[in-house]
Design a protein around this motif. Structure first.
Motif, short mmCIF file in Angstrom:
data_model
loop_
_atom_site.label_atom_id
_atom_site.label_comp_id
_atom_site.label_asym_id
_atom_site.label_seq_id
_atom_site.Cartn_x
_atom_site.Cartn_y
_atom_site.Cartn_z
N UNK A 77 0.85 -1.19 0.00
CA UNK A 77 0.00 0.00 0.00
C UNK A 77 0.88 1.24 0.00
N UNK A 78 0.62 2.14 -0.95
CA UNK A 78 1.46 3.32 -1.14
C UNK A 78 0.61 4.58 -1.15
N UNK A 79 1.13 5.63 -0.52
CA UNK A 79 0.53 6.97 -0.60
C UNK A 79 1.57 7.90 -1.22
N UNK A 80 1.14 8.71 -2.18
CA UNK A 80 2.01 9.68 -2.84
C UNK A 80 1.64 11.08 -2.37
N UNK A 138 3.14 3.23 -10.61
CA UNK A 138 3.18 2.23 -9.53
C UNK A 138 1.99 1.29 -9.59
N UNK A 139 0.83 1.82 -9.99
CA UNK A 139 -0.36 0.98 -10.07
C UNK A 139 -0.29 -0.08 -11.14
N UNK A 140 0.65 0.08 -12.09
CA UNK A 140 0.79 -0.93 -13.14
C UNK A 140 1.46 -2.20 -12.62
N UNK A 141 2.11 -2.11 -11.46
CA UNK A 141 2.74 -3.29 -10.86
C UNK A 141 1.66 -4.14 -10.19
N UNK A 142 1.70 -5.46 -10.37
CA UNK A 142 0.64 -6.31 -9.83
C UNK A 142 0.58 -6.38 -8.31
N UNK A 143 1.68 -6.00 -7.64
CA UNK A 143 1.74 -6.13 -6.19
C UNK A 143 1.72 -4.79 -5.46
N UNK A 178 12.66 1.03 -12.22
CA UNK A 178 13.51 1.13 -11.03
C UNK A 178 12.72 1.66 -9.84
N UNK A 179 11.83 2.61 -10.09
CA UNK A 179 11.01 3.15 -9.01
C UNK A 179 10.15 2.07 -8.39
N UNK A 180 9.58 1.22 -9.22
CA UNK A 180 8.78 0.10 -8.70
C UNK A 180 9.64 -0.79 -7.81
#
Length: 220
Positions: free
Chosen positions: A3-6, A21-26, A109-111
């Motif tokens: 879970x991430x908050x920007x 980031x939302x494109x990553x499955x996890x 890389x950010x992911x």
């Protein structure tokens, strides 16, 4: 799911990061907000990771960082900024930032860095890492007292410090020491407090200066 908050004052940047980031499955970007809404948003959504800008017109990112670190269960907070100033980097780490990343970081890389943050890693942008290490190596308290600080540690504490200094995450250290990750997290917090460290970077420097880390050629 991680879970991430920007937290960023630019809506376009928030939207772009949410897409990347939302494109990553996890990874699930559970919320985005500007600086003034950060504390409330994080308290409501309880993310694993917060990506936080520094320069925001209405709010100082360092002030937000201090507020987030004061939460009962603080998330891992990484500064995500366009500025690679040594002063900014050192201030962020002293205030408890778990990492320092730049906005021109490659999306893939950010992911990876977000995953590392959630796993207990402390990612630094490659362009700022050398100055961070040099800055801490040059710091008198961190260097002159390293051997004395390590001398009072027990065998397991020294082993944990060595693994931390080698850049292992909490999960990896738990596997090496055959302990639960939650136990390792508590042990490392106690260890860093015992050493007077504000973050893992300082602890890694102490490990290096005390001769706990392997050097080229396999020598310690």
């Amino acid at each position: 799911m991680l879970r991430v908050v920007v937290v960023d004052d630019e809506e376009l940047m928030r939207s772009g990061l949410q897409i990347i980031l939302g494109s990553a499955p996890d990874i699930d970007v559970v919320a985005t907000c500007d600086g003034p809404g950060a504390l409330t948003t994080v308290a409501r959504h309880r993310p694993d990771v917060v990506l936080l800008d520094i320069h925001m017109p209405s709010t100082d990112g360092f002030g937000v960082l201090a507020q987030l670190r004061a939460l009962p269960v603080p998330p891992a907070v990484a500064m995500l900024t366009a500025f690679a100033s040594d002063d900014y980097v050192h201030t962020a780490l002293h205030l408890g930032a778990a990492g320092y990343l730049l906005k021109d970081t490659d999306p893939e890389q950010l992911v990876r860095e977000v995953r590392a943050l959630a796993a207990g890693g402390r990612p630094l942008a490659s362009s700022v890492a050398p100055s961070v290490i040099e800055g801490f190596l040059a710091h008198g308290a961190a260097t002159s007292g390293a051997a004395r600080a390590v001398a009072v540690l027990g065998p397991r504490e020294r082993r944990a410090l060595t693994l931390l200094g080698q850049g292992l995450t909490n999960t990896q250290i738990a596997e090496r020491l055959q302990l639960a990750p939650s136990t390792v997290k508590d042990h490392l917090s106690a260890l860093m407090a015992k050493l007077g460290c504000l973050n893992r970077v300082q602890a890694a420097v102490i490990a290096e200066r005390a001769g706990l880390l392997e050097r080229p050629g396999g020598q310690v």
